[in-house]
Motif scaffolding. Sequence first.
Motif, short mmCIF file in Angstrom:
data_model
loop_
_atom_site.label_atom_id
_atom_site.label_comp_id
_atom_site.label_asym_id
_atom_site.label_seq_id
_atom_site.Cartn_x
_atom_site.Cartn_y
_atom_site.Cartn_z
N MET A 111 3.31 10.82 13.94
CA MET A 111 2.86 10.72 12.56
C MET A 111 1.47 11.31 12.36
O MET A 111 1.05 11.53 11.23
CB MET A 111 2.88 9.26 12.09
CG MET A 111 4.25 8.60 12.23
SD MET A 111 5.63 9.51 11.47
CE MET A 111 5.23 9.31 9.75
N SER A 112 0.75 11.59 13.45
CA SER A 112 -0.58 12.20 13.33
C SER A 112 -0.66 13.43 14.22
O SER A 112 -0.04 13.49 15.29
CB SER A 112 -1.68 11.20 13.71
OG SER A 112 -1.74 11.04 15.11
N GLN A 113 -1.44 14.39 13.77
CA GLN A 113 -1.64 15.62 14.55
C GLN A 113 -2.32 15.30 15.87
O GLN A 113 -2.00 15.89 16.90
CB GLN A 113 -2.45 16.64 13.74
CG GLN A 113 -2.48 18.02 14.37
CD GLN A 113 -1.11 18.67 14.46
OE1 GLN A 113 -0.37 18.72 13.48
NE2 GLN A 113 -0.76 19.17 15.63
N GLU A 114 -3.24 14.34 15.86
CA GLU A 114 -3.96 13.96 17.08
C GLU A 114 -2.99 13.44 18.14
O GLU A 114 -3.07 13.83 19.31
CB GLU A 114 -5.01 12.91 16.75
CG GLU A 114 -5.80 12.45 17.95
CD GLU A 114 -6.81 11.36 17.61
OE1 GLU A 114 -7.35 10.78 18.56
OE2 GLU A 114 -7.05 11.08 16.42
N LEU A 116 0.25 14.03 18.36
CA LEU A 116 1.11 15.14 18.77
C LEU A 116 0.36 16.06 19.74
O LEU A 116 0.91 16.47 20.77
CB LEU A 116 1.61 15.92 17.56
CG LEU A 116 2.46 17.15 17.86
CD1 LEU A 116 3.75 16.76 18.58
CD2 LEU A 116 2.77 17.91 16.58
N ASP A 117 -0.89 16.39 19.42
CA ASP A 117 -1.67 17.28 20.29
C ASP A 117 -1.88 16.67 21.67
O ASP A 117 -1.76 17.36 22.68
CB ASP A 117 -3.03 17.60 19.65
CG ASP A 117 -2.91 18.50 18.43
OD1 ASP A 117 -1.84 19.13 18.23
OD2 ASP A 117 -3.89 18.56 17.66
N LYS A 118 -2.17 15.37 21.71
CA LYS A 118 -2.35 14.70 23.00
C LYS A 118 -1.07 14.77 23.82
O LYS A 118 -1.09 15.02 25.02
CB LYS A 118 -2.79 13.25 22.79
CG LYS A 118 -3.13 12.54 24.07
CD LYS A 118 -3.69 11.15 23.83
CE LYS A 118 -4.03 10.50 25.16
NZ LYS A 118 -4.52 9.14 25.00
N PHE A 119 0.07 14.55 23.17
CA PHE A 119 1.36 14.63 23.84
C PHE A 119 1.61 16.05 24.37
O PHE A 119 1.95 16.23 25.54
CB PHE A 119 2.48 14.22 22.87
CG PHE A 119 3.85 14.50 23.41
CD1 PHE A 119 4.40 13.69 24.38
CD2 PHE A 119 4.58 15.59 22.96
CE1 PHE A 119 5.67 13.96 24.89
CE2 PHE A 119 5.83 15.87 23.46
CZ PHE A 119 6.38 15.05 24.42
N ARG A 120 1.45 17.04 23.51
CA ARG A 120 1.76 18.43 23.90
C ARG A 120 0.82 18.97 24.96
O ARG A 120 1.21 19.84 25.74
CB ARG A 120 1.73 19.34 22.67
CG ARG A 120 2.86 19.00 21.70
CD ARG A 120 2.95 20.00 20.60
NE ARG A 120 3.59 21.20 21.11
CZ ARG A 120 3.61 22.35 20.46
NH1 ARG A 120 3.03 22.46 19.30
NH2 ARG A 120 4.21 23.39 20.98
N THR A 148 4.40 -1.11 11.38
CA THR A 148 4.96 -0.06 12.23
C THR A 148 4.77 1.31 11.58
O THR A 148 4.43 2.28 12.25
CB THR A 148 6.46 -0.32 12.48
OG1 THR A 148 6.60 -1.58 13.12
CG2 THR A 148 7.08 0.76 13.35
N VAL A 149 4.99 1.39 10.28
CA VAL A 149 4.92 2.66 9.56
C VAL A 149 3.54 3.30 9.68
O VAL A 149 3.41 4.52 9.58
CB VAL A 149 5.29 2.43 8.07
CG1 VAL A 149 5.01 3.64 7.22
CG2 VAL A 149 6.74 2.03 7.96
N GLN A 150 2.51 2.52 9.94
CA GLN A 150 1.16 3.05 10.00
C GLN A 150 0.73 3.47 11.41
O GLN A 150 -0.40 3.90 11.60
CB GLN A 150 0.20 2.03 9.43
CG GLN A 150 0.54 1.73 7.98
CD GLN A 150 -0.47 0.83 7.31
OE1 GLN A 150 -1.60 0.70 7.76
NE2 GLN A 150 -0.05 0.23 6.23
N GLN A 151 1.61 3.37 12.38
CA GLN A 151 1.29 3.72 13.77
C GLN A 151 1.37 5.24 13.98
O GLN A 151 2.14 5.93 13.31
CB GLN A 151 2.22 3.00 14.72
CG GLN A 151 2.16 1.49 14.62
CD GLN A 151 0.76 0.95 14.86
OE1 GLN A 151 0.10 1.31 15.83
NE2 GLN A 151 0.31 0.09 13.97
N PRO A 152 0.60 5.78 14.94
CA PRO A 152 0.61 7.24 15.17
C PRO A 152 1.91 7.76 15.80
O PRO A 152 2.27 8.91 15.60
CB PRO A 152 -0.58 7.50 16.08
CG PRO A 152 -0.98 6.17 16.63
CD PRO A 152 -0.45 5.12 15.71
N ILE A 153 2.61 6.89 16.56
CA ILE A 153 3.90 7.29 17.16
C ILE A 153 4.89 6.16 16.90
O ILE A 153 4.64 5.00 17.26
CB ILE A 153 3.79 7.55 18.67
CG1 ILE A 153 2.69 8.56 18.99
CG2 ILE A 153 5.14 8.04 19.22
CD1 ILE A 153 2.37 8.70 20.46
#
Length: 179
Positions: A111-114, A116-120, A148-153
């Motif tokens: 849900m956040s670019q941060e 996703l970037d950490k994962f990738r 839950t909806v407000q969590q980054p993943i």
Amino acid sequence: MKFLTVLLASSLLAFLPVSANAASAQEIDAKVNQTLKEFYHHSPAGKELARKAVGVLIFPDVIKAGMGIGGEYGEGALRLGGKTAAYYNVASASIGFQLGAQIKSEVLLFMSQEALDKFRNSDGWEAGVDGSVALATVGAGGQIDSNTVQQPIIGFIFSNKGLMYNLSIEGSKITRIDR
């Protein structure tokens, strides 16, 4: 510890059909497309969240098997903007009372670019260590808990019968693969 993980993963592979270990990019993409259709059918609220996500990681067939020593394995794809950006596998091992096998699907919404970037940018990402995954549960009226909806993943686990509860992906290792 690494030897034990390899030993456990090897014993799991004995339970899996050979074709599960060597899916082509086209096979993975076809299964991912079908899994997303099923996911959207089971969870309209999940579909809405997926539209807001910056990335969606889909594992269509995560096979879990065990007989005292167990493990699970599956291959999937990361979708960015509706297109496959990379392929990944998910694996975990466990020791304890267990007997049997099951197949489930997993969908992780970044849900956040941060997040996703950490994962990738990781060289093997472990759920619960490298990032916390909030597993979604659907309440009355098909709504997902507002916390839950407000969590980054946000993670969803389901089978052909619908969303599955009381499961976890904590400790699962997700690694990029070439296809």
